[in-house]
Design a protein around this motif. Structure first.
Motif, PDB file in Angstrom:
ATOM      1  N   PRO A 155       2.700  10.982 -10.176  1.00  0.00           N
ATOM      2  CA  PRO A 155       1.867  11.994  -9.493  1.00  0.00           C
ATOM      3  C   PRO A 155       0.376  11.811  -9.750  1.00  0.00           C
ATOM      4  O   PRO A 155      -0.447  12.081  -8.861  1.00  0.00           O
ATOM      5  N   LEU A 156       0.005  11.330 -10.952  1.00  0.00           N
ATOM      6  CA  LEU A 156      -1.419  11.099 -11.225  1.00  0.00           C
ATOM      7  C   LEU A 156      -1.962   9.980 -10.355  1.00  0.00           C
ATOM      8  O   LEU A 156      -3.061  10.088  -9.791  1.00  0.00           O
ATOM      9  N   LEU A 157      -1.169   8.889 -10.245  1.00  0.00           N
ATOM     10  CA  LEU A 157      -1.614   7.770  -9.413  1.00  0.00           C
ATOM     11  C   LEU A 157      -1.668   8.163  -7.945  1.00  0.00           C
ATOM     12  O   LEU A 157      -2.581   7.760  -7.211  1.00  0.00           O
ATOM     13  N   ARG A 158      -0.675   8.974  -7.510  1.00  0.00           N
ATOM     14  CA  ARG A 158      -0.683   9.423  -6.119  1.00  0.00           C
ATOM     15  C   ARG A 158      -1.917  10.277  -5.828  1.00  0.00           C
ATOM     16  O   ARG A 158      -2.548  10.142  -4.791  1.00  0.00           O
ATOM     17  N   ARG A 159      -2.277  11.150  -6.772  1.00  0.00           N
ATOM     18  CA  ARG A 159      -3.455  11.997  -6.583  1.00  0.00           C
ATOM     19  C   ARG A 159      -4.723  11.167  -6.524  1.00  0.00           C
ATOM     20  O   ARG A 159      -5.610  11.415  -5.690  1.00  0.00           O
ATOM     21  N   TRP A 160      -4.803  10.144  -7.393  1.00  0.00           N
ATOM     22  CA  TRP A 160      -5.993   9.295  -7.401  1.00  0.00           C
ATOM     23  C   TRP A 160      -6.104   8.504  -6.100  1.00  0.00           C
ATOM     24  O   TRP A 160      -7.191   8.387  -5.519  1.00  0.00           O
ATOM     25  N   LEU A 161      -4.973   7.983  -5.597  1.00  0.00           N
ATOM     26  CA  LEU A 161      -5.013   7.209  -4.356  1.00  0.00           C
ATOM     27  C   LEU A 161      -5.399   8.091  -3.170  1.00  0.00           C
ATOM     28  O   LEU A 161      -6.163   7.666  -2.293  1.00  0.00           O
ATOM     29  N   ARG A 162      -4.884   9.308  -3.126  1.00  0.00           N
ATOM     30  CA  ARG A 162      -5.242  10.207  -2.029  1.00  0.00           C
ATOM     31  C   ARG A 162      -6.708  10.607  -2.098  1.00  0.00           C
ATOM     32  O   ARG A 162      -7.365  10.772  -1.059  1.00  0.00           O
ATOM     33  N   ALA A 163      -7.224  10.771  -3.314  1.00  0.00           N
ATOM     34  CA  ALA A 163      -8.654  11.076  -3.441  1.00  0.00           C
ATOM     35  C   ALA A 163      -9.501   9.917  -2.925  1.00  0.00           C
ATOM     36  O   ALA A 163     -10.526  10.115  -2.259  1.00  0.00           O
ATOM     37  N   ARG A 164      -9.067   8.682  -3.206  1.00  0.00           N
ATOM     38  CA  ARG A 164      -9.782   7.512  -2.671  1.00  0.00           C
ATOM     39  C   ARG A 164      -9.725   7.462  -1.153  1.00  0.00           C
ATOM     40  O   ARG A 164     -10.713   7.153  -0.494  1.00  0.00           O
ATOM     41  N   ALA A 191       0.833  -1.207   0.000  1.00  0.00           N
ATOM     42  CA  ALA A 191       0.000   0.000   0.000  1.00  0.00           C
ATOM     43  C   ALA A 191       0.863   1.251   0.000  1.00  0.00           C
ATOM     44  O   ALA A 191       0.503   2.267  -0.597  1.00  0.00           O
ATOM     45  N   ARG A 192       2.039   1.188   0.689  1.00  0.00           N
ATOM     46  CA  ARG A 192       2.902   2.363   0.727  1.00  0.00           C
ATOM     47  C   ARG A 192       3.551   2.638  -0.627  1.00  0.00           C
ATOM     48  O   ARG A 192       3.802   3.792  -0.971  1.00  0.00           O
ATOM     49  N   TRP A 193       3.826   1.576  -1.381  1.00  0.00           N
ATOM     50  CA  TRP A 193       4.587   1.741  -2.621  1.00  0.00           C
ATOM     51  C   TRP A 193       3.724   1.624  -3.867  1.00  0.00           C
ATOM     52  O   TRP A 193       4.250   1.611  -4.972  1.00  0.00           O
ATOM     53  N   ARG A 194       2.397   1.540  -3.731  1.00  0.00           N
ATOM     54  CA  ARG A 194       1.577   1.285  -4.920  1.00  0.00           C
ATOM     55  C   ARG A 194       1.557   2.473  -5.866  1.00  0.00           C
ATOM     56  O   ARG A 194       1.276   2.318  -7.055  1.00  0.00           O
TER      57      ARG A 194
END
Length: 294
Positions: free
Chosen positions: A97-106, A65-68
C-alpha cells in the motif's frame, strides 16, 4: 526413441512456450492484421508499424508498470525463501500500500504538470487565433480542440467551457470552474483576462499574451528547481539502498547476516531499530526536498 530424444522434448516444449508467451505479450500478428483488413476495407496490407521486438518491449513495459506496486512483495518473498523466515514476506506485503500510494502520487504530479503545460499551450493558441481575426468564442473553441488532447486538457470542465464559448455563455465563469482542476490554475488568469476584456473593452489578445509569458516563466522556474533538486533525490535513494549493500557485503564475507537478523532476538531488535531509523531518514530527506520546492 532414444534417451537423448526424450530428454530434448521438455527443452523444446519450454522454448515453444516461452516463444508463445513472448508472441502473446507483443500482441501477436492476428489482431493488427484483422484490424488493418477491417479498416482498409479488405484492400492490400501496407507494411508498417513497430517491429516485433519493439512491440514486445512496449508490452513488457506496460505490464511491468501495472505490477510494479507488487515489487516489494516479490522481493520479500525472495528474501523469505533465501532466509527461511516469514518476516521479509510480511514486510513486503506491508510495503504494497505504501508503494501504491507513492506511485499514484507520482502519477498525479505528472498529470498536474501536463495540465499546466496544456494551459500554457492553450493561451498561445487562443492568442494566435485572435490575431488571425477570429472572434473570441470561436478562437477559444478552436484552441481547445487543438490543444486539449491528452492529460494536458482543461479536464472535466472542458465541455462547459466549449458550451459557453459556442453559445455565448459565461466563458469567464466556466474557465474559473475549470481552474479548480489540479495544474489548471493558469485558467483562473485566463478567466480574469476574459472578464476584463468583456466588461472593460481591453484587448484580450494582449492580456493572454502576457499571461502566457508569465505562465511559461513560472514553468521554467519550476523545471530549473526540479533539476537542482535531482541531486538531493538521488542522494536519498542511495542512502535508502545502503543497508541492502551492507547485507550483501556481509553475505559475501561469510557472516550470514540474514540468519542473525531473522532468527535471533538481537537480530529482530536490530531489524526493528534499523527500519525505524530508515523510515525517519527518508521522511527527513523528503521534508528537505519539499522545503526546497517551496
Amino acid at each position: 526413441m532414444n534417451a537423448g530424444a526424450l530428454g530434448s522434448v521438455p527443452v523444446f516444449a519450454g522454448v515453444l512456450c516461452a516463444g508463445a508467451a513472448a508472441w502473446g505479450l507483443a500482441g501477436g500478428e492476428g489482431r493488427p492484421r484483422r484490424a488493418r483488413l477491417v479498416l482498409a476495407g479488405g484492400g492490400p496490407l501496407v507494411p508498417g508499424g513497430p517491429a516485433p521486438g519493439q512491440r514486445l518491449a512496449a508490452a513488457l513495459r506496460v505490464r511491468a508498470a501495472r505490477w510494479r506496486e507488487w515489487a516489494g512483495l516479490a522481493a520479500g518473498a525472495l528474501v523469505a525463501a533465501a532466509g527461511g523466515s516469514a518476516i521479509p514476506l510480511v514486510l513486503g506485503a506491508a510495503s504494497v500500500p505504501l508503494l501504491r500510494r507513492w506511485l499514484r502520487a507520482r502519477e498525479r504530479e505528472r498529470a498536474r504538470a501536463a495540465r499546466a503545460a496544456g494551459v500554457v499551450e492553450l493561451c498561445g493558441a487562443v492568442v494566435g487565433e485572435l490575431r488571425a481575426g477570429a472572434q473570441p468564442g470561436r478562437a477559444l473553441t478552436v484552441a481547445i480542440r487543438r490543444t486539449a488532447a491528452g492529460p494536458g486538457g482543461p479536464g472535466a470542465a472542458e465541455t462547459g467551457v466549449l458550451a459557453a464559448a459556442a453559445f455565448g455563455g459565461d466563458v469567464a465563469g466556466a474557465l474559473h470552474q475549470a481552474a479548480r482542476e489540479p495544474g489548471a490554475r493558469g485558467l483562473a488568469g485566463m478567466a480574469a483576462c476574459w472578464r476584463v476584456s468583456v466588461d472593460g473593452g481591453a484587448g484580450l489578445a494582449a492580456g493572454l499574451d502576457r499571461l502566457e509569458g508569465a505562465l511559461r516563466a513560472e514553468r521554467d522556474r519550476e523545471e530549473s528547481l526540479r533539476a537542482q533538486l535531482a541531486g538531493a533525490r538521488s542522494t536519498t535513494v542511495v542512502l535508502a539502498l545502503l543497508p541492502l549493500v551492507g547485507l550483501l557485503m556481509g553475505t559475501a564475507l561469510g557472516a550470514d547476516p540474514l540468519r542473525v537478523l531473522l532468527h535471533s532476538p538481537v537480530g529482530w531488535g536490530c531489524l526493528l531499530a534499523g527500519g525505524l531509523l530508515e523510515a525517519l531518514g527518508l521522511l527527513w530527506c523528503r521534508r528537505i526536498v519539499r522545503t526546497g520546492e517551496r
